[in-house]
Design a protein around this motif. Structure first.
Motif, PDB file in Angstrom:
ATOM      1  N   GLN A   1      24.326  -4.872 -32.121  1.00  0.00           N
ATOM      2  CA  GLN A   1      23.905  -4.592 -33.492  1.00  0.00           C
ATOM      3  C   GLN A   1      22.421  -4.252 -33.548  1.00  0.00           C
ATOM      4  OE1 GLN A   1      24.833  -7.933 -36.004  1.00  0.00           O
ATOM      5  NE2 GLN A   1      25.559  -6.639 -37.666  1.00  0.00           N
ATOM      6  N   VAL A   2      21.612  -5.066 -32.900  1.00  0.00           N
ATOM      7  CA  VAL A   2      20.173  -4.827 -32.890  1.00  0.00           C
ATOM      8  C   VAL A   2      19.855  -3.523 -32.171  1.00  0.00           C
ATOM      9  CG1 VAL A   2      17.947  -5.694 -32.075  1.00  0.00           C
ATOM     10  CG2 VAL A   2      19.625  -7.277 -33.051  1.00  0.00           C
ATOM     11  N   SER A   3      20.583  -3.255 -31.096  1.00  0.00           N
ATOM     12  CA  SER A   3      20.385  -2.002 -30.367  1.00  0.00           C
ATOM     13  C   SER A   3      20.658  -0.798 -31.257  1.00  0.00           C
ATOM     14  CB  SER A   3      21.282  -1.965 -29.132  1.00  0.00           C
ATOM     15  OG  SER A   3      21.178  -0.720 -28.476  1.00  0.00           O
ATOM     16  N   GLN A   4      21.717  -0.874 -32.064  1.00  0.00           N
ATOM     17  CA  GLN A   4      22.046   0.223 -32.970  1.00  0.00           C
ATOM     18  C   GLN A   4      20.941   0.415 -34.014  1.00  0.00           C
ATOM     19  OE1 GLN A   4      24.907   2.524 -33.131  1.00  0.00           O
ATOM     20  NE2 GLN A   4      23.251   3.389 -34.373  1.00  0.00           N
ATOM     21  N   LEU A   5      20.435  -0.660 -34.556  1.00  0.00           N
ATOM     22  CA  LEU A   5      19.336  -0.564 -35.516  1.00  0.00           C
ATOM     23  C   LEU A   5      18.104   0.069 -34.879  1.00  0.00           C
ATOM     24  CD1 LEU A   5      19.745  -4.045 -37.221  1.00  0.00           C
ATOM     25  CD2 LEU A   5      19.701  -1.863 -38.450  1.00  0.00           C
ATOM     26  N   GLN A   6      17.770  -0.372 -33.680  1.00  0.00           N
ATOM     27  CA  GLN A   6      16.592   0.172 -33.002  1.00  0.00           C
ATOM     28  C   GLN A   6      16.751   1.661 -32.725  1.00  0.00           C
ATOM     29  OE1 GLN A   6      16.567  -2.531 -29.676  1.00  0.00           O
ATOM     30  NE2 GLN A   6      15.040  -3.910 -30.606  1.00  0.00           N
ATOM     31  N   TYR A   7      17.947   2.053 -32.312  1.00  0.00           N
ATOM     32  CA  TYR A   7      18.196   3.474 -32.044  1.00  0.00           C
ATOM     33  C   TYR A   7      18.121   4.299 -33.330  1.00  0.00           C
ATOM     34  CZ  TYR A   7      20.776   7.742 -30.957  1.00  0.00           C
ATOM     35  OH  TYR A   7      21.145   9.040 -30.822  1.00  0.00           O
TER      36      TYR A   7
END
Length: 388
Positions: free
Chosen positions: A361-367
């Protein structure tokens, strides 16, 4: 009674449809279960996509929206205590307008009444029949309790998820997803704490900072399914909002809470959206989680397609657009369903998610906030894809 189009429901879908039909010289009658004062005041969505705003301007219905609506050229994704702005207008050339759905309903009712057209309020025992024929019928009791029958050429089911129109269509396929959380919505008498919408991802759950006017703020908290509104005192609400929306340089402005409610989150689509001379539009055919701000805009997109189909069917005896109505609408519906699901799953905390899913989830937000392509995709969907 006899009319060309019988419309069940006086929400934005039914009212916009009646206006579009009027411009084509097509008669309609609107039946509404609630009273006039209730539907003018009920609090609903507040984000108008760019195509919705443009349509209202084209129809001459945007005078008050242009004077009082709040134009937004960006929004923020907030996570890890930091703000990441998505510049909607810079990425797409378009903007959104924050203007309460109840204000849109007021404008539409006023325009309807100015034309001398009547909305039949507080009707009950509504049922549909003969929808497979060229003379479908709506039976109901009027506000005085007197039985009435309305004979139509077409029926538009704009009566929402719990209405009577959708069950009248046989052999439907329903696609349904219930999310493991709800939204606690708050209307507060205070100026907004920021000029734009803030979508916040926090380990305690999602929060949203929105507004309805320069004096009224709209705020949301993710809460567990089954939570009771009585468990949420005003102090507890402000404390939780302050925690989840916290970021450097941000100060939450508190004020008297005017209204609060809890609503479950779900995605729902029924196929087809048409059977015989009965056509579904808006929430009667599909529901989206509010995270994507698509519900009212989808309803207006539906009735724009429907008005064109009805015009061809009744004025030009061309049945093809009516036959293609469901397929045409569902292309936009499923795109909006996906975007709303994407926003919801990216920002909310699933209580059953494991640490691996949380990291994704955090990875998707960062991307999303670091990639021009990803930010553009979010912005393009958020401001609204073109009608038609």
């Amino acid at each position: 009674m006899r009319t060309q189009v019988g419309i069940v429901g006086a929400g934005p879908a039914g009212l916009v449809l009646a206006h579009l039909l009027h411009l084509e010289g097509i008669e309609s009658v609107i039946l509404e279960a609630r009273g006039r004062d209730y539907i003018r005041q009920r609090v609903r969505a507040g984000v108008c996509e760019h195509p919705t705003v443009e349509l209202f301007r084209e129809l001459g219905l945007a005078t008050r929206m242009d004077a009082e609506g709040l134009v937004h050229e960006g929004l923020s994704l907030r996570f890890g205590g930091e703000d990441h702005r998505i510049p909607l207008t810079e990425l797409t050339g378009k903007s959104i307008v924050v203007y309460g759905q109840q204000e849109i309903v007021k404008d539409l009712i006023d325009a309807h009444e100015a034309r001398g057209q009547q909305i039949h309020y507080e009707v009950s025992d509504v049922s549909l029949s003969e929808i497979d024929t060229e003379r479908p019928r709506i039976s109901y009791r009027d506000s005085d309790g007197v039985s009435q029958v309305l004979e139509c050429d077409v029926i538009a089911g704009c009566d929402g998820f719990h209405g009577i129109s959708r069950p009248a269509i046989p052999a439907q396929q329903a696609f349904d997803r219930e999310y493991p959380f709800s939204w606690l919505g708050v209307l507060a008498q205070t100026r907004p704490s920021d000029d734009e919408l803030i979508y916040a991802h926090h380990e305690r759950g999602f929060a949203l900072h929105s507004m309805r006017s320069p004096e009224i703020t709209r705020l949301y908290l993710q809460v567990p399914n089954g939570d009771r509104i009585e468990s949420w005192s005003d102090d507890r609400i402000w404390s939780e909002l302050d925690t989840r929306l916290a970021a450097d340089g941000f100060s939450l402005i508190e004020g008297p809470i005017l209204d609060k409610n809890i609503a479950p989150m779900r995605s729902f689509v029924v196929e087809p959206m048409r059977h015989g001379r009965l056509f579904l539009a808006g929430d009667s055919a599909h529901i989206v989680p509010a995270t994507g701000a698509k519900g009212m805009n989808l309803a207006i997109a539906d009735v724009l397609v429907l008005s064109r189909a009805v015009k061809e069917l009744l004025l030009h005896k061309n049945p093809e657009p009516a036959s293609a109505y469901s397929e045409t609408c569902l292309r936009r519906v499923w795109r909006a369903e996906h975007f709303s699901w994407f926003m919801t799953t990216m920002l909310h905390i699933d209580p059953a998610a494991d640490p691996f899913q949380r990291r994704l989830q955090v990875s998707q937000l960062q991307y999303t906030v670091s990639s021009h392509a990803a930010a553009t995709s979010l912005a393009e969907n958020y401001v609204g894809l073109p009608f038609g």
